[in-house]
Design a protein around this motif. Structure first.
Motif, mmCIF file in Angstrom:
data_model
loop_
_atom_site.group_PDB
_atom_site.id
_atom_site.type_symbol
_atom_site.label_atom_id
_atom_site.label_comp_id
_atom_site.label_asym_id
_atom_site.label_seq_id
_atom_site.Cartn_x
_atom_site.Cartn_y
_atom_site.Cartn_z
ATOM 1 N N ASN A 9 0.865 -1.178 0.000
ATOM 2 C CA ASN A 9 0.000 0.000 0.000
ATOM 3 C C ASN A 9 0.903 1.231 0.000
ATOM 4 O O ASN A 9 1.467 1.590 1.029
ATOM 5 N N HIS A 96 -9.385 0.810 4.827
ATOM 6 C CA HIS A 96 -8.120 1.048 5.532
ATOM 7 C C HIS A 96 -8.389 1.978 6.717
ATOM 8 O O HIS A 96 -9.232 2.866 6.638
ATOM 9 N N ILE A 173 0.040 0.301 12.819
ATOM 10 C CA ILE A 173 0.220 0.847 11.473
ATOM 11 C C ILE A 173 1.104 2.090 11.516
ATOM 12 O O ILE A 173 0.777 3.080 12.167
ATOM 13 N N GLY A 213 0.763 -3.982 9.565
ATOM 14 C CA GLY A 213 1.125 -3.146 10.709
ATOM 15 C C GLY A 213 2.601 -3.296 11.010
ATOM 16 O O GLY A 213 3.006 -4.240 11.676
ATOM 17 N N SER A 214 3.392 -2.365 10.444
ATOM 18 C CA SER A 214 4.848 -2.346 10.661
ATOM 19 C C SER A 214 5.525 -3.673 10.328
ATOM 20 O O SER A 214 6.493 -4.074 10.984
HETATM 21 C C1 PEP Z 1 -0.815 -0.035 6.111
HETATM 22 O O1 PEP Z 1 -0.979 1.168 6.081
HETATM 23 O O2 PEP Z 1 -1.624 -0.794 5.545
HETATM 24 C C2 PEP Z 1 0.353 -0.550 6.814
HETATM 25 C C3 PEP Z 1 0.375 -1.813 7.145
HETATM 26 O O3 PEP Z 1 1.341 0.360 7.072
HETATM 27 P P1 PEP Z 1 2.778 0.063 7.743
HETATM 28 O O4 PEP Z 1 3.302 -1.186 7.115
HETATM 29 O O5 PEP Z 1 3.611 1.276 7.391
HETATM 30 O O6 PEP Z 1 2.551 -0.078 9.206
#
Ligand code: PEP
Length: 252
Positions: A9, A96, A173, A213-214
């Motif tokens: 994403n 999202h 996230i 999420g990260s």
């Molecule tokens: C997201 O926005 O869908 C996401 C998982 O972001 P990140 O990997 O930066 O936590």
């Protein structure tokens, strides 16, 4: 058969030239490695047609980040499902947490987005997940259950077979704080059990449930090793081809 999927994403990042460079690097990297997953890139709407051209010539799949719940008309700034379909977009992220938070999208509105995407043959990547306060109050299972019930469970079995679910705990996230493999597995197994209750075990065995999420090259392997984690929806780490490809290589 259940698919392993790694989806990037890109959110609101990259100029056109940078986006083209990134997709090119991902496609070249995919040619060199035989990955055990389907790879999806979700660039900003403006670049979807360019990305779609890459998909025609390679193994990459393309998704949009959002869609209007309306088919057409006076909705300035929105992108409609038939527009996405007209440039051969295969997937679309729905619900999202940033859309829920900043654009006040409701479960009911998300159900309409899911419906219109399916009408146009586009597979929704449906995001669900709790905020930190909800986890601390230990109501995270209830929150996720309600999101699924109100936005997805009106679908029939056939329609549901086109859904990809992404569990994205909002507190993880973009924060660098990842859910532990145990927390991810526990919620993914719960989501799969809800789907089994509603649609039966054939459907629940086949649905891909992604973690978001990260997720990064350092933790992807331990997250994806869990039996109900079928890959990831990747934000920050999808903006560098090298990191994204390392994540996509994390399946045993
Ligand atoms: C997201 O926005 O869908 C996401 C998982 O972001 P990140 O990997 O930066 O936590």
């Amino acid at each position: 058969m259940r698919k392993n999927i790694v989806a990037g994403n890109w959110k609101m990042n990259k100029t056109f030239q940078e986006a083209e460079e990134l997709i090119d690097q991902i496609v070249v990297g995919m040619e060199k490695n035989s990955l055990k997953c389907e790879v999806i890139a979700c660039p900003p709407a403006l670049y979807l047609e360019m990305a779609s051209d890459y998909a025609e010539e390679s193994r990459i799949h393309i998704g949009a980040q959002n869609v209007s719940e309306h088919e057409k008309g006076a909705f300035t700034g929105e992108t409609a499902a038939p527009m996405l379909a007209s440039v051969d977009i295969e997937y679309c992220i729905v619900g999202h947490s940033e859309r829920r938070k900043y654009f006040h999208e409701t479960n009911e509105q998300l159900a309409k987005k899911v419906d219109i995407l399916l009408d146009y043959g586009i597979k929704p990547i449906f995001c669900c997940g709790e905020v930190l306060e909800e986890r601390e109050k230990e109501i995270h299972f209830d929150v996720v259950k309600k999101q699924l019930e109100e936005s997805l469970f009106h679908l029939n079995e056939d329609e549901f077979s086109n859904i990809v679910v992404a569990y994205e705990p909002v507190w993880a996230i973009g924060t660098g704080k990842t859910a532990s493999p145990e927390q991810a597995q526990e919620m993914h197994a719960f989501i799969r059990s809800l789907i089994a209750e509603k649609y039966g075990t054939k459907t629940s065995d086949e649905v891909s449930i992604l973690y978001g999420g990260s997720c990064n090259p350092g933790n992807a392997k331990t997250l994806f090793a869990n039996k109900d984690v079928d890959g990831g929806l990747i934000g920050g780490a999808s903006l560098k081809a090298e990191d994204f490809l390392k994540i996509a290589s994390a399946f045993e």
